[in-house]
Design an enzyme around this catalytic site. Structure first.
Site, PDB file in Angstrom:
ATOM      1  N   GLY A   1      33.099  45.348  43.127  1.00 25.69           N
ATOM      2  CA  GLY A   1      33.994  44.194  43.254  1.00 25.69           C
ATOM      3  C   GLY A   1      34.475  44.008  44.682  1.00 25.69           C
ATOM      4  O   GLY A   1      35.540  43.438  44.922  1.00 25.69           O
TER       5      GLY A   1
ATOM      6  N   GLY B   1      33.050  42.122  46.794  1.00 23.32           N
ATOM      7  CA  GLY B   1      32.696  40.777  47.271  1.00 23.32           C
ATOM      8  C   GLY B   1      31.325  40.712  47.912  1.00 23.32           C
ATOM      9  O   GLY B   1      31.130  40.016  48.911  1.00 23.32           O
ATOM     10  N   SER B   2      30.343  41.410  47.338  1.00 22.61           N
ATOM     11  CA  SER B   2      29.017  41.457  47.959  1.00 22.61           C
ATOM     12  C   SER B   2      28.356  40.072  47.996  1.00 22.61           C
ATOM     13  O   SER B   2      27.690  39.745  48.976  1.00 22.61           O
ATOM     14  CB  SER B   2      28.112  42.453  47.232  1.00 22.61           C
ATOM     15  OG  SER B   2      28.095  42.182  45.847  1.00 22.61           O
ATOM     16  N   SER B   3      28.598  39.243  46.977  1.00 27.17           N
ATOM     17  CA  SER B   3      27.955  37.917  46.972  1.00 27.17           C
ATOM     18  C   SER B   3      28.499  37.049  48.104  1.00 27.17           C
ATOM     19  O   SER B   3      27.739  36.408  48.829  1.00 27.17           O
ATOM     20  CB  SER B   3      28.229  37.194  45.648  1.00 27.17           C
ATOM     21  OG  SER B   3      27.890  37.996  44.573  1.00 27.17           O
TER      22      SER B   3
ATOM     23  N   ALA C   1      30.013  38.125  50.850  1.00 25.39           N
ATOM     24  CA  ALA C   1      29.662  38.706  52.154  1.00 25.39           C
ATOM     25  C   ALA C   1      28.218  38.364  52.502  1.00 25.39           C
ATOM     26  O   ALA C   1      27.915  38.011  53.655  1.00 25.39           O
ATOM     27  CB  ALA C   1      29.877  40.223  52.135  1.00 25.39           C
TER      28      ALA C   1
ATOM     29  N   ASP D   1      37.606  35.743  49.277  1.00 26.14           N
ATOM     30  CA  ASP D   1      36.602  36.746  49.642  1.00 26.14           C
ATOM     31  C   ASP D   1      35.713  36.238  50.785  1.00 26.14           C
ATOM     32  O   ASP D   1      35.319  37.013  51.665  1.00 26.14           O
ATOM     33  CB  ASP D   1      35.784  37.156  48.417  1.00 26.14           C
ATOM     34  CG  ASP D   1      35.431  35.987  47.495  1.00 26.14           C
ATOM     35  OD1 ASP D   1      35.742  34.832  47.851  1.00 26.14           O
ATOM     36  OD2 ASP D   1      34.849  36.230  46.423  1.00 26.14           O
TER      37      ASP D   1
HETATM   38  O1  PMV Z   1      36.898  39.626  41.105  1.00 21.82           O
HETATM   39  P1  PMV Z   1      37.185  39.411  42.542  1.00 21.82           P
HETATM   40  O2  PMV Z   1      37.298  40.663  43.286  1.00 21.82           O
HETATM   41  O3  PMV Z   1      36.270  38.415  43.150  1.00 21.82           O
HETATM   42  O4  PMV Z   1      38.668  38.817  42.640  1.00 21.82           O
HETATM   43  C1  PMV Z   1      39.026  37.698  41.949  1.00 21.82           C
HETATM   44  C2  PMV Z   1      40.365  37.207  42.360  1.00 21.82           C
HETATM   45  C3  PMV Z   1      40.747  35.932  41.654  1.00 21.82           C
HETATM   46  O5  PMV Z   1      41.992  35.510  42.194  1.00 21.82           O
HETATM   47  C4  PMV Z   1      40.924  36.176  40.166  1.00 21.82           C
HETATM   48  C5  PMV Z   1      39.711  34.843  41.844  1.00 21.82           C
HETATM   49  C6  PMV Z   1      39.666  34.191  43.197  1.00 21.82           C
HETATM   50  O6  PMV Z   1      38.616  33.672  43.569  1.00 21.82           O
HETATM   51  O7  PMV Z   1      40.694  34.165  43.902  1.00 21.82           O
END
Ligand code: PMV
Length: 324
Positions: free
Chosen positions: A109, A111-113, A115, A156
């Site tokens: 989790g 954020g590899s996509s 990045a 992200d």
């Molecule tokens: O699942 P992740 O690590 O991409 O985090 C999501 C965070 C959210 O606030 C639920 C979604 C977003 O894009 O902000």
């Protein structure tokens, strides 16, 4: 043939997940585990992708068919980003080979996509001398994320581009770099893969008919983020810890935490952390705990004792950069 390698950092949400999707702020830090994307121009007429970490091997398509037909899951972000760049900037690539490599698992989790999308956009900008600004890289990368998954705040994407620790609002309407030193953050991996989009949807479902209550709770998270920003700048770790615990309580009330994460958080706090919370969408992935240097080992052991895995990462990493 001309070839370039770009890297971008992964991310950890510190405060404000979910609320940021509804227009409230969040705070995200870039971590020192990076995604690398190499792009090579050739004259094959083809787009070829190798992304071993998401099980994509020699995926090949004529350049003119980008975005058309079936796209394997692991190829979506790169292919759609490339298609978006080609149409927006009227590019005429004769052939492109793309190779991705990651220092971290796509299961964490981090954020590899996002990045990898940011790396691809930056690499194409360099290869075709587009001289895209950070803002332009954000806009086309964020559009790509929305094209692929339909939802998301873009936090992200911003972390991958700007790096450091940033105060962020949806669509990048505010992207403010925070001047803070490294945090003594402990990252615990739950071993469970979270699905961001279904977790966002689960909040909507849970609060059907209770929308006003949901709005108040999300507003409270926004207030936590604003207070955390001040506490971060003042290095007030005790206050930050309290804010993390309160943020976690609200995330539990939103229904996005799970027992494993709750246990990892409770174990951290019981063994001396200032505070702990899940990081990201919830439902799995990682939790974070803030501790003093002295308590670090104890907190790490406590997380491991309830089944978590410690991931060694530093915060405040550099944003997207050209490697060679
Ligand atoms: O699942 P992740 O690590 O991409 O985090 C999501 C965070 C959210 O606030 C639920 C979604 C977003 O894009 O902000």
């Amino acid at each position: 043939m001309k070839k370039i390698t770009v890297s971008a950092p992964g991310k950890l949400m510190l405060f404000g997940e979910h609320a940021v999707v509804y227009g409230h702020p969040c705070i995200v830090t870039a971590v020192d585990q990076r995604m690398f994307v190499t792009v090579e121009k050739n004259s094959s007429g083809m787009f070829v992708l190798n992304a071993p970490e998401v099980e994509v091997s020699n995926y090949t398509k004529p350049i003119e068919n980008l975005g058309v037909g079936q796209i394997p899951k692991g190829a979506k972000f790169i292919e759609i980003a490339l298609g978006n760049l080609i149409s927006k900037y009227n590019l005429k690539p004769a052939g492109l080979k793309v190779i991705t490599r990651s220092e971290f698992s796509s299961k964490f989790g981090f954020g590899s996509s996002s990045a990898s999308t940011v790396c691809l956009v930056k690499a194409i900008s360099e290869l075709f001398s587009l001289k895209l600004s950070q803002r332009q890289i954000f806009d086309i990368s964020y559009k790509t994320v929305l094209d692929v998954q339909g939802k998301g705040s873009g936090f992200d994407v911003a972390a991958a581009i700007y790096g450091g620790t940033i105060y962020f609002k949806k669509f990048g309407s505010e992207i403010v770099p925070l001047k803070i030193s490294d945090l003594n953050l402990i990252v615990g991996y739950s071993g469970i893969k979270a699905d961001t989009v279904s977790l966002i949807d689960s909040v909507t479902k849970r609060f059907k008919g209770l929308e006003e209550l949901k709005d108040e709770m999300l507003k409270a998270i926004g207030k936590i983020v604003d207070d955390a920003r001040v506490a971060l700048e003042n290095q007030d770790f005790a206050k930050l810890g309290s804010l993390m615990n309160i943020n976690q309580g609200l995330l539990e009330a939103l229904g996005v935490s799970i027992e494993k994460l709750d246990n990892m958080n409770s174990a951290s706090v019981a063994s001396g952390a200032y505070g702990a919370k899940l990081s990201g969408a919830g439902g799995g992935d990682c939790m974070i705990a803030l501790s003093s240097k002295e308590m670090r080992k104890k907190v790490e052991n406590a997380i491991v004792s309830v089944g978590g895995k410690i991931l060694s990462v530093k915060t405040n990493a550099q944003g997207v950069r050209i490697e060679k």
